[in-house]
Design a protein around this motif. Structure first.
Motif, short mmCIF file in Angstrom:
data_model
loop_
_atom_site.label_atom_id
_atom_site.label_comp_id
_atom_site.label_asym_id
_atom_site.label_seq_id
_atom_site.Cartn_x
_atom_site.Cartn_y
_atom_site.Cartn_z
N TRP A 201 0.80 -1.22 0.00
CA TRP A 201 0.00 0.00 0.00
C TRP A 201 0.84 1.27 0.00
O TRP A 201 0.40 2.30 -0.52
N PHE A 243 -7.14 4.38 5.92
CA PHE A 243 -7.84 3.32 5.22
C PHE A 243 -9.35 3.50 5.32
O PHE A 243 -10.08 3.15 4.40
N PHE A 270 -11.27 -2.17 3.23
CA PHE A 270 -10.16 -1.29 3.60
C PHE A 270 -9.95 -1.24 5.11
O PHE A 270 -8.81 -1.05 5.57
N GLY A 274 -6.54 -1.91 6.81
CA GLY A 274 -5.99 -0.91 7.72
C GLY A 274 -5.65 -1.51 9.06
O GLY A 274 -4.59 -1.22 9.64
#
Length: 351
Positions: A201, A243, A270, A274
């Protein structure tokens, strides 16, 4: 692709260009802060509404990503005199940086690295050509989708998204580079070679989004968290908050694609990433480099985790909003148009 959609696309982007000209001009006389934010808010609201004028998953999806997400976040930073936009930029460069997913390289290559840069450019051309060929094969393979296992179809969707985004963003960067002469940051860095979620990411996947979310969400949350829980552990809630915002923005992107109420699955995707990334960072801080597993272990685990959660929560959203079916229709229309053009050229040549 219907002519009405093309006309709507042109009108939308004429409004985008006009709005960015206004933003560039007005900001030179309005100081940064709340006053500049007030004069830019109408543009931000307009950019949230404009993608609703488009129904094409390709034209509408890219327009939503470029203006409702990236351009709006850049304009909000611009209101505070932060981020990639500033009043010293020429109007063409301001517009390009605002509405295209590009980022100027901060440390451009020196002349002593010219040969290396040329070699790198050649290898990148070959790289994109191969990925373009693979994208074409994937689109062709959709003709046989009824004979494929559902997981194979989901894998094709994942590869399609990756190749399509990388090629489109690379083309946009190449156009800007040819006109401006600036060196631009790559937006993807072979994400299938990721060694961890932090690597995936933060350094490999869609780096334009990362560079926008960092100053708008991560850094403000980091400053706040540092005063509450201390500098050492402040990155954890900062990552999770980043996120969360990314999930909400993805829900908005899919709303533009299908005009359907969000289910929360995209946000959950997400939030899971996260949370896992925050745990990963916490473990790294706790272990302090005492032990690091090899790539042959972390690489497949990282890619497998991304694909697994994507198959579960991310990819099904394309079918739910029928973006995949409408994309297939556009490919068929494009193929028919190309055949018609080739046939016309062949007849003209023979006559």
């Amino acid at each position: 692709m219907p002519g009405e959609e093309i006309n709507s696309f042109i009108k939308v982007w004429l409004l985008v260009l006009t709005s960015l000209c206004y933003s560039h001009a007005i900001a030179k006389t309005v100081p940064k802060g709340t006053k500049r934010l007030a004069v830019l808010l109408p543009v931000v609201c307009l950019f949230l509404l404009l993608p609703l004028q488009l129904n094409s998953p390709h034209l509408g999806g890219l327009t939503a990503f470029f203006i409702a997400w990236l351009a709006n976040f850049k304009l909000l930073l611009f209101a505070l005199d932060r981020g990639p936009l500033n009043t010293h930029l020429s109007l063409p460069l301001f517009i390009a940086l605002a509405c295209l997913p590009i980022k100027i390289r901060q440390n451009p290559s020196s002349k002593t690295h010219l040969n290396k840069g040329i070699s790198s450019s050649s290898s990148m051309t070959v790289n994109y050509a191969v990925k373009g060929l693979l994208l074409g094969i994937i689109v062709w393979a959709y003709d046989y989708i009824d004979y494929m296992h559902p997981y194979v179809v989901k894998l094709l969707y994942c590869l399609h998204i990756y190749f399509f985004l990388e090629i489109v963003l690379a083309v946009g960067a190449a156009v800007v580079r040819s006109f401006s002469g600036l060196e631009l940051e790559p937006q993807f860095n072979e994400p299938f070679l990721s060694t961890s979620l932090q690597d995936f990411w933060g350094r490999r996947w869609n780096l334009m989004v990362t560079s926008i979310l960092r100053p708008t969400v991560y850094e403000p949350t980091l400053r706040f968290s540092s005063g509450v829980i201390g500098r050492k552990w402040a990155p954890l809630p900062s990552v999770f908050s980043t996120f969360l915002v990314s999930g909400v923005m993805h829900e908005l992107m899919f709303y533009y694609l299908g005009r359907m109420s969000p289910t929360g699955e995209m946000t959950l995707f997400f939030l899971i990433h996260g949370f896992c990334l925050a745990v990963e960072i916490g473990l790294k801080k706790a272990l302090r480099g005492w032990w690091q597993p090899p790539w042959v272990v972390t690489g497949p685990l990282t890619v497998g985790f991304v694909l697994g959660t994507g198959f579960w929560l991310f990819i099904p959203q394309f079918s739910r909003c029928k973006a995949d079916a409408r994309a297939f229709e556009e490919y068929a229309e494009l193929g028919a148009w190309l055949k018609e053009c080739l046939g016309f050229c062949w007849k003209s040549k023979r006559s």
